[in-house]
Scaffold this motif. Structure first.
Motif, PDB file in Angstrom:
ATOM      1  N   ALA A  38      38.104  47.801  17.885  1.00  0.00           N
ATOM      2  CA  ALA A  38      38.127  46.469  18.492  1.00  0.00           C
ATOM      3  C   ALA A  38      39.344  46.309  19.397  1.00  0.00           C
ATOM      4  N   ALA A  39      40.497  46.766  18.931  1.00  0.00           N
ATOM      5  CA  ALA A  39      41.726  46.675  19.732  1.00  0.00           C
ATOM      6  C   ALA A  39      41.607  47.538  20.985  1.00  0.00           C
ATOM      7  N   TYR A  40      41.044  48.733  20.816  1.00  0.00           N
ATOM      8  CA  TYR A  40      40.883  49.625  21.967  1.00  0.00           C
ATOM      9  C   TYR A  40      39.890  49.063  22.977  1.00  0.00           C
ATOM     10  N   PHE A  41      38.751  48.584  22.512  1.00  0.00           N
ATOM     11  CA  PHE A  41      37.735  48.036  23.426  1.00  0.00           C
ATOM     12  C   PHE A  41      38.281  46.821  24.190  1.00  0.00           C
ATOM     13  N   GLU A  42      39.090  46.014  23.506  1.00  0.00           N
ATOM     14  CA  GLU A  42      39.699  44.858  24.167  1.00  0.00           C
ATOM     15  C   GLU A  42      40.635  45.322  25.288  1.00  0.00           C
ATOM     16  N   ALA A  43      41.424  46.367  24.998  1.00  0.00           N
ATOM     17  CA  ALA A  43      42.326  46.920  26.016  1.00  0.00           C
ATOM     18  C   ALA A  43      41.538  47.556  27.153  1.00  0.00           C
ATOM     19  N   TYR A  44      40.447  48.224  26.823  1.00  0.00           N
ATOM     20  CA  TYR A  44      39.559  48.836  27.824  1.00  0.00           C
ATOM     21  C   TYR A  44      39.041  47.757  28.780  1.00  0.00           C
ATOM     22  N   ASP A  45      38.577  46.644  28.219  1.00  0.00           N
ATOM     23  CA  ASP A  45      38.033  45.563  29.043  1.00  0.00           C
ATOM     24  C   ASP A  45      39.111  44.910  29.903  1.00  0.00           C
ATOM     25  N   THR A  47      41.623  46.538  31.225  1.00  0.00           N
ATOM     26  CA  THR A  47      41.805  47.454  32.354  1.00  0.00           C
ATOM     27  C   THR A  47      40.666  47.307  33.353  1.00  0.00           C
ATOM     28  N   LEU A  48      39.464  47.086  32.854  1.00  0.00           N
ATOM     29  CA  LEU A  48      38.311  46.919  33.747  1.00  0.00           C
ATOM     30  C   LEU A  48      38.471  45.714  34.679  1.00  0.00           C
ATOM     31  N   LYS A  49      39.288  44.760  34.285  1.00  0.00           N
ATOM     32  CA  LYS A  49      39.528  43.603  35.148  1.00  0.00           C
ATOM     33  C   LYS A  49      40.249  44.012  36.436  1.00  0.00           C
ATOM     34  N   LEU A  50      40.868  45.196  36.422  1.00  0.00           N
ATOM     35  CA  LEU A  50      41.574  45.687  37.601  1.00  0.00           C
ATOM     36  C   LEU A  50      40.624  46.275  38.643  1.00  0.00           C
ATOM     37  N   TRP A  51      39.347  46.435  38.309  1.00  0.00           N
ATOM     38  CA  TRP A  51      38.413  47.096  39.222  1.00  0.00           C
ATOM     39  C   TRP A  51      38.154  46.281  40.485  1.00  0.00           C
ATOM     40  N   ASN A  52      38.167  44.969  40.390  1.00  0.00           N
ATOM     41  CA  ASN A  52      37.982  44.096  41.556  1.00  0.00           C
ATOM     42  C   ASN A  52      36.637  44.281  42.258  1.00  0.00           C
ATOM     43  N   TYR A  94      40.563  52.774  38.299  1.00  0.00           N
ATOM     44  CA  TYR A  94      40.805  51.413  38.800  1.00  0.00           C
ATOM     45  C   TYR A  94      41.481  51.365  40.178  1.00  0.00           C
ATOM     46  N   PRO A  95      42.347  52.343  40.565  1.00  0.00           N
ATOM     47  CA  PRO A  95      42.914  52.248  41.917  1.00  0.00           C
ATOM     48  C   PRO A  95      41.974  52.753  43.017  1.00  0.00           C
ATOM     49  N   ASN A  96      40.835  53.336  42.623  1.00  0.00           N
ATOM     50  CA  ASN A  96      39.970  54.025  43.586  1.00  0.00           C
ATOM     51  C   ASN A  96      38.590  53.391  43.739  1.00  0.00           C
ATOM     52  N   ILE A  97      38.184  52.611  42.734  1.00  0.00           N
ATOM     53  CA  ILE A  97      36.789  52.183  42.667  1.00  0.00           C
ATOM     54  C   ILE A  97      36.396  51.257  43.820  1.00  0.00           C
ATOM     55  N   GLU A  98      37.299  50.399  44.270  1.00  0.00           N
ATOM     56  CA  GLU A  98      36.967  49.478  45.362  1.00  0.00           C
ATOM     57  C   GLU A  98      36.635  50.245  46.637  1.00  0.00           C
ATOM     58  N   SER A  99      37.413  51.285  46.928  1.00  0.00           N
ATOM     59  CA  SER A  99      37.140  52.101  48.114  1.00  0.00           C
ATOM     60  C   SER A  99      35.847  52.883  47.959  1.00  0.00           C
ATOM     61  N   ILE A 219      51.721  52.801  37.428  1.00  0.00           N
ATOM     62  CA  ILE A 219      50.586  52.714  36.508  1.00  0.00           C
ATOM     63  C   ILE A 219      50.537  51.319  35.888  1.00  0.00           C
ATOM     64  N   SER A 220      49.371  50.717  35.888  1.00  0.00           N
ATOM     65  CA  SER A 220      49.198  49.375  35.343  1.00  0.00           C
ATOM     66  C   SER A 220      49.576  49.317  33.861  1.00  0.00           C
ATOM     67  N   ASP A 221      50.252  48.256  33.470  1.00  0.00           N
ATOM     68  CA  ASP A 221      50.616  48.054  32.060  1.00  0.00           C
ATOM     69  C   ASP A 221      49.366  47.969  31.189  1.00  0.00           C
ATOM     70  N   ALA A 222      48.321  47.347  31.733  1.00  0.00           N
ATOM     71  CA  ALA A 222      47.069  47.234  30.973  1.00  0.00           C
ATOM     72  C   ALA A 222      46.484  48.605  30.685  1.00  0.00           C
ATOM     73  N   TYR A 223      46.525  49.484  31.699  1.00  0.00           N
ATOM     74  CA  TYR A 223      45.985  50.828  31.505  1.00  0.00           C
ATOM     75  C   TYR A 223      46.842  51.627  30.518  1.00  0.00           C
ATOM     76  N   ILE A 224      48.161  51.511  30.620  1.00  0.00           N
ATOM     77  CA  ILE A 224      49.047  52.229  29.692  1.00  0.00           C
ATOM     78  C   ILE A 224      48.791  51.781  28.254  1.00  0.00           C
ATOM     79  N   LYS A 225      48.594  50.484  28.063  1.00  0.00           N
ATOM     80  CA  LYS A 225      48.290  49.978  26.714  1.00  0.00           C
ATOM     81  C   LYS A 225      46.991  50.590  26.198  1.00  0.00           C
ATOM     82  N   GLN A 226      45.969  50.620  27.045  1.00  0.00           N
ATOM     83  CA  GLN A 226      44.695  51.214  26.637  1.00  0.00           C
ATOM     84  C   GLN A 226      44.863  52.701  26.329  1.00  0.00           C
ATOM     85  N   TYR A 227      45.601  53.392  27.201  1.00  0.00           N
ATOM     86  CA  TYR A 227      45.834  54.835  27.026  1.00  0.00           C
ATOM     87  C   TYR A 227      46.510  55.108  25.688  1.00  0.00           C
ATOM     88  N   LYS A 228      47.529  54.317  25.344  1.00  0.00           N
ATOM     89  CA  LYS A 228      48.255  54.500  24.083  1.00  0.00           C
ATOM     90  C   LYS A 228      47.346  54.265  22.887  1.00  0.00           C
TER      91      LYS A 228
END
Length: 312
Positions: A38-45, A47-52, A94-99, A219-228
Motif C-alpha cells: 500500500a505504501a509503495y503503490f501510493e508512492a508509485y501513484d 510519481t505518476l503525477k509527474l507524467w503531465n 517521467y522526464p521523457n513521457i511528455e515528449s 531526481i524528483s523527491d517523489a521518485y526517490i521515495k518510491q525507489y527506496k
C-alpha cells in the motif's frame, strides 16, 4: 429500414469499444494491498503525477502473473514499448513521457520480477521465460509492429527480445544498456557500491544514486521515495547472473535501426559500447555529455530530442 438502423447502431457501438477495456479493472492486490505494498503503490501513484500527460493503467493476465502496463499518447499513433531499468519501474520515464507521447502511442511495462505494479504468482526461472512473458504481454496488447526503448537492464532485455524475433520490432533505442555490448567496467563508483553493501540500507541507496546519476538533485523527491520503498519489497531476479554481453555475430544480426546512448560519466558503459554500436548494420552510438547512467533524467531534454529524432 428499422433493421438497417439497428445493425448500423450495433456496428457503431462495437467500433467504439476500447479493445483494452477488459484489462482496466484493478485486481485485488491493487485494491486491497498489504501494508508494505500500500505504501509503495501510493508512492508509485505520486510519481505518476509527474507524467503531465493522460494515461491509462492496464492489468493483463499472463501465465506467470499480472502485467501492469501504462498506456499514453494518441490511440492510432506509432507504438513505442518502454522497458525500464533494474528496480526502477515504469515511473522512471517521467522526464521523457511528455515528449514521447507527442507523436507515439507509448506502452510502459512494469517488469514482473521486481517492484512495480505487475504481480508475480508463478515464478520465472530463466531469461528465455522472461522473453516469453514479454511476448505474451505484447500479444495481448495486439501490437503488430513497434519500437522498443530499453534503459539499463531493460536495454539488455530489449536486445534479447529482438534476437528472439525481429519481425515486429521496427527499431531499438538503448539507453546505457547494461551488460549488452561490454562487461561492466571496474570503477571507483563500483567499488564504493560494493563497500556500502556492509552499510545501512539508506547508505546503500544513497551511494547507488550518486554513482548512477551525475546530479542526484535532478531526481524528483517523489521518485526517490518510491525507489527506496521498492528496494524494501521482495525481488525475484534470479536470472541476473546469466546476463552477459551479446556476441558480435548476435549484435550484427540485428537488422532494424539501433541507437545507443550512454553518459560520459556512465558507470555501466564506456566508449567501447559506442564503437561497437557503430559497427551494426543500421547502428549508431553517441555519448551524452554531463550524464551518468541515468542519462534520461540527468540530461532529459537532450535525450528526449535525440529519441524523437531517431523515432522519426
Amino acid at each position: 429500414m428499422r433493421l438497417f438502423l439497428l445493425l448500423a447502431f450495433f456496428v457503431l457501438c462495437v467500433g467504439c469499444t476500447d479493445k483494452y477495456d477488459k484489462y482496466k479493472n484493478p485486481p485485488e492486490y491493487i485494491t486491497t494491498p498489504s501494508a508494505s505494498n500500500a505504501a509503495y503503490f501510493e508512492a508509485y501513484d505520486e510519481t505518476l503525477k509527474l507524467w503531465n500527460v493522460p494515461y491509462e493503467e492496464l492489468y493483463i493476465p499472463t501465465t506467470n502473473g499480472i502485467a501492469h502496463v501504462i498506456v499514453s499518447g494518441p490511440e492510432n499513433a506509432d507504438p513505442v514499448v518502454l522497458l525500464h531499468g533494474m528496480n526502477a519501474s515504469s515511473t522512471m520515464w517521467y522526464p521523457n513521457i511528455e515528449s514521447l507521447t507527442k507523436n507515439h502511442r507509448v506502452f510502459a511495462i512494469d517488469f514482473i520480477l521486481e517492484a512495480g505494479k505487475s504481480y508475480l504468482y508463478n515464478d520465472i526461472e530463466s531469461v528465455e521465460k522472461v522473453t516469453d512473458w514479454y511476448k505474451e504481454v505484447l500479444f495481448a496488447l495486439e501490437l503488430d509492429s513497434f519500437h522498443v526503448i530499453g534503459a539499463s537492464r531493460g536495454g539488455w532485455l530489449a536486445v534479447n527480445l529482438a534476437l528472439d524475433d525481429q519481425k515486429k520490432i521496427k527499431s531499438l533505442l538503448l539507453l546505457s544498456p547494461a551488460q549488452t555490448f561490454t562487461w561492466i567496467k571496474p570503477s571507483t563508483d563500483l567499488l564504493k557500491n560494493i563497500v556500502t553493501l556492509f552499510s545501512s540500507k539508506e547508505k546503500q541507496i544513497e551511494q547507488s544514486l550518486k554513482s548512477m546519476s551525475s546530479n542526484v538533485a535532478n531526481i524528483s523527491d517523489a521518485y526517490i521515495k518510491q525507489y527506496k520503498l521498492g528496494t524494501e519489497l521482495e525481488s525475484e531476479n534470479k536470472f541476473m547472473t546469466s546476463m552477459k554481453p551479446f556476441s558480435n555475430d548476435e549484435l550484427k544480426s540485428l537488422q532494424m535501426p539501433v541507437l545507443v546512448l550512454i553518459g560520459d560519466d556512465d558507470m555501466i558503459n564506456e566508449k567501447r559500447t559506442v564503437e561497437i554500436a557503430n559497427t551494426l548494420p543500421k547502428g549508431k552510438g553517441e555519448v551524452i555529455q554531463n550524464a551518468g547512467h541515468f542519462l534520461s533524467i540527468d540530461q532529459a531534454e537532450t535525450v528526449n530530442a535525440k529519441m524523437l529524432d531517431f523515432l522519426k
